[in-house]
Design an enzyme around this catalytic site. Structure first.
Site, PDB file in Angstrom:
ATOM      1  N   ASN A 168      -4.262 -34.054 -49.536  1.00  0.00           N
ATOM      2  CA  ASN A 168      -5.209 -35.176 -49.508  1.00  0.00           C
ATOM      3  C   ASN A 168      -4.890 -36.201 -48.411  1.00  0.00           C
ATOM      4  O   ASN A 168      -5.764 -36.964 -47.997  1.00  0.00           O
ATOM      5  CB  ASN A 168      -5.267 -35.883 -50.871  1.00  0.00           C
ATOM      6  N   ASP A 221     -11.596 -32.002 -59.911  1.00  0.00           N
ATOM      7  CA  ASP A 221     -12.305 -31.716 -58.657  1.00  0.00           C
ATOM      8  C   ASP A 221     -13.796 -32.018 -58.793  1.00  0.00           C
ATOM      9  O   ASP A 221     -14.364 -31.923 -59.885  1.00  0.00           O
ATOM     10  CB  ASP A 221     -12.086 -30.244 -58.275  1.00  0.00           C
TER      11      ASP A 221
END
Ligand code: FPP
Length: 244
Positions: free
Chosen positions: A66, A18
């Site tokens: 996503n 991340d």
């Protein structure tokens, strides 16, 4: 200096990569360049894990969620993935690395799917290390898909409800045959698991770092392993029981 004991390594490391977007912002670049630099960190992580002797490395490269990102970012991520597979296959062969992909792979569409199949098939006999890419992956979706297939097998008379145990259920997951992660690393300073390997991480040790994924290098990974080695894994038992 990081001190790690090569005889007590985690067998399986999973990583939530991340912070690419924030990294790009800090460097006054577009998000896509953040992902591009993140792909360099993927290469570095694979190299380090192989070098020190980690047997399994799972990378959360593209989550179900996503898909909700802007179309340009989704296609850039999928392109990076394709490029990665094309450029790294020779290195995987040289380093005896097997590639496995988990997730709702059909949704990735051609030509990504055929690239994944090609690289998985070509590297399938490699045994030095297994790199598992989680793609279009969601933990709850994985569990629901496993339940769906298991119910199907029940209805088809292949299994009976009494036969359903946690071991049998695990065989229906994308990760069938793979060991559970011993260590989860999440970069980017967030403290959550974001629908990653929900079933498999029941006893996993978690390590969180503020370092943004594109900055994550060998020394950061070794620090995470060092931290892991300081912990005592009891699996529900007492410390005394572990000594006997
Ligand atoms: C999170 O950063 C990262 C991702 C959504 C994708 C991870 C992909 C890569 C590292 C590159 C491609 C992968 C391979 C295997 C070559 P973010 O965009 O959520 O960061 P932010 O939270 O700072 O916005």
């Amino acid at each position: 200096m990081t001190e790690i004991d090569l005889k007590r390594l985690p067998k399986h490391i999973a990583i939530i990569m991340d912070g690419n977007g924030r990294w790009a912002e800090r460097h006054a670049m577009g998000r896509i360049l953040g992902h591009k630099n993140g792909a360099e960190s993927v290469r570095a992580a694979v190299r380090t894990c192989r070098r020190i002797g980690i047997r399994y490395l799972t990378l959360y490269a593209f989550s179900m969620e996503n898909w909700l990102r802007p179309e340009a970012e989704v296609s850039a991520l999928l392109n990076l993935l394709k490029e990665y597979l094309e450029n790294e296959v020779q290195e995987m062969m040289d380093q005896d690395i097997r590639l496995v992909a988990i997730g709702n792979l059909d949704s990735l569409g051609e030509p990504i799917l055929s690239k994944i199949n090609e690289v998985s098939a070509r590297t399938s006999r490699n045994r030095g290390m297994t790199v598992i890419l989680a793609l279009s992956y969601g933990g709850r979706d994985e569990i629901a898909a496993a339940a769906r297939r298991m119910v199907g097998d029940c209805l088809a008379g292949k299994i009976t409800p009494e036969k359903v145990t946690k071991e049998l259920f695990a065989d229906y997951l994308y990760t069938a045959g793979l060991p559970d992660p011993d260590l989860l690393i999440r970069t980017g300073g967030e403290y959550r698991i974001s629908n990653f390997l929900l079933w498999q991480m029941a006893y996993t040790e978690f390590y969180f770092t503020e370092v943004l994924w594109p900055d994550f290098r060998e020394r950061h990974l070794l620090k995470a392993v060092e931290d892991y080695q300081k912990r005592e894994r009891r699996f529900g038992r007492t410390s005394e029981q572990l000594k006997t």
